[in-house]
Design an enzyme around this catalytic site. Structure first.
Site, PDB file in Angstrom:
ATOM      1  N   HIS A 156       2.789   3.068   1.011  1.00 11.62           N
ATOM      2  CA  HIS A 156       2.626   3.768   2.298  1.00 11.62           C
ATOM      3  C   HIS A 156       3.740   3.976   2.996  1.00 11.62           C
ATOM      4  CE1 HIS A 156       0.313   0.689   4.127  1.00 11.62           C
ATOM      5  NE2 HIS A 156       1.363   1.471   5.303  1.00 11.62           N
ATOM      6  N   ASP A 186      -2.333   1.255  -3.010  1.00 10.85           N
ATOM      7  CA  ASP A 186      -1.743   1.462  -2.565  1.00 10.85           C
ATOM      8  C   ASP A 186      -0.390   0.459  -2.054  1.00 10.85           C
ATOM      9  OD1 ASP A 186      -0.146   2.549   0.330  1.00 10.85           O
ATOM     10  OD2 ASP A 186      -1.134   1.415   1.394  1.00 10.85           O
ATOM     11  N   SER A 265       1.699  -3.709   7.327  1.00  4.03           N
ATOM     12  CA  SER A 265       1.234  -3.650   5.906  1.00  4.03           C
ATOM     13  C   SER A 265       2.520  -4.246   5.226  1.00  4.03           C
ATOM     14  CB  SER A 265       1.761  -2.011   5.562  1.00  4.03           C
ATOM     15  OG  SER A 265       1.063  -1.391   6.948  1.00  4.03           O
TER      16      SER A 265
END
Length: 313
Positions: A156, A186, A265
């Protein structure tokens, strides 16, 4: 009346000593009225001997004084205290003093320092709505797992980007390409187009012996700031997470309580040995704030490594 002629005697003149002995008295002056050269008296042997002895005595005393000085110096050298031998007690005392006066880095600090050369800042760029300007679409973190510039991050962070850049620990910034993806976890695999000469790959560790309560450290660029480190523990294993938009359903996650925020992230979750056990992927916050409230999730490194085609542990 005429003076009588004088004739020199044809006989050799007697030595004064002989004449004196013959006459029984002092030596007589030679006839004819001429003065004979005075005999030179020999040097007094006693005086010569005395002078020579005095010189010898002076030289002898000089030698004695020199030998005495050398003897004193030698004794002084032997009696000088040499360096004291270091004993185990001395070593123990020195170590104790060092521990008392120096604060060693914490285990979390050592772990973060060990992984730092392998952590990169990842930025995805796209076009603005009018298509005239390049803007940041996502800022996150990545970790080098192969020293040729292969990097793991979150999908993402880079999905839909027209251009991706990575910034290495030494400051080198370069573009990168997506070479693999694992949407169910992800994860995205990046290949940096340039790499530092001394690039280090992060060590990976299986999660098989990971337990709740184990200490971990999250390293990344929260809100683009970093590299930053936060410490916590593993809160649980095999967790599931659904994104607030309902677009992502993740399972088999590591739950941890080390602070993580947007920008973390794709960053590594590491043990206190500096080994990667997971890739930070999400935080749970039931409010729209999107900030950390104590629950974060990471994809186990086994899943992440399979995205690159690396063999399981």
């Amino acid at each position: 009346m005429p003076r009588p002629a004088l004739y020199s005697s044809s006989r050799p003149a007697r030595r004064p000593a002989q004449e004196s002995a013959a006459s029984g008295g002092a030596p007589q002056a030679p006839a004819g009225g001429h003065d004979a050269p005075a005999p030179v008296a020999p040097a007094n042997p006693a005086v010569a001997t005395t002078s020579l002895s005095k010189r010898h005595v002076r030289v002898l005393w000089t030698l004695i004084a020199l030998l005495a000085a050398l003897l004193v110096y030698s004794l002084w050298l032997h009696q000088r205290p040499g360096p004291r031998r270091i004993t185990q007690d001395d070593i123990d005392a020195a170590v104790l003093r060092t521990l008392e006066t120096t604060t060693p880095p914490s285990a979390a600090a050592r772990a973060a320092n060990a992984i730092a050369p392998s952590v990169v800042r990842v930025v995805g760029y796209g076009r603005s709505k009018n298509g005239k300007q390049e803007v940041e679409r996502g800022v996150g973190t990545g970790v080098v797992i192969v020293d040729k510039g292969i990097i793991l991050t979150n999908l993402h962070v880079v999905a839909g980007s027209d251009r991706i850049t990575v910034t290495f620990h030494d400051g080198l910034e370069t573009t990168a390409s997506i070479t693999g993806a694992q949407p169910e976890n992800d994860l995205a695999v990046l290949q940096a187009h340039k790499v530092p000469d001394d690039l280090e790959a992060a060590p990976l560790r299986s999660t098989q012996d990971l337990r709740a309560g184990d200490h971990v450290v999250a390293v990344g660029f929260p809100f683009g700031i970093g590299p930053s480190a936060s410490a916590g523990v593993v809160s649980g294993l095999k967790r599931e997470f659904t994104s607030p938009e309902g677009q992502r359903q993740l399972s088999n996650l590591i739950q941890f309580d080390a602070a993580a925020n947007p920008g973390n992230s794709g960053g590594p979750l590491i043990t206190l040995d500096g080994e990667v056990v997971g890739i930070v992927t999400a935080i749970l916050n039931p409010t729209p704030a999107r900030t950390f409230i104590g629950i974060g999730f990471a994809v186990p490194i086994e899943n992440a490594a399979s995205a690159v085609g690396m063999p399981p542990f």
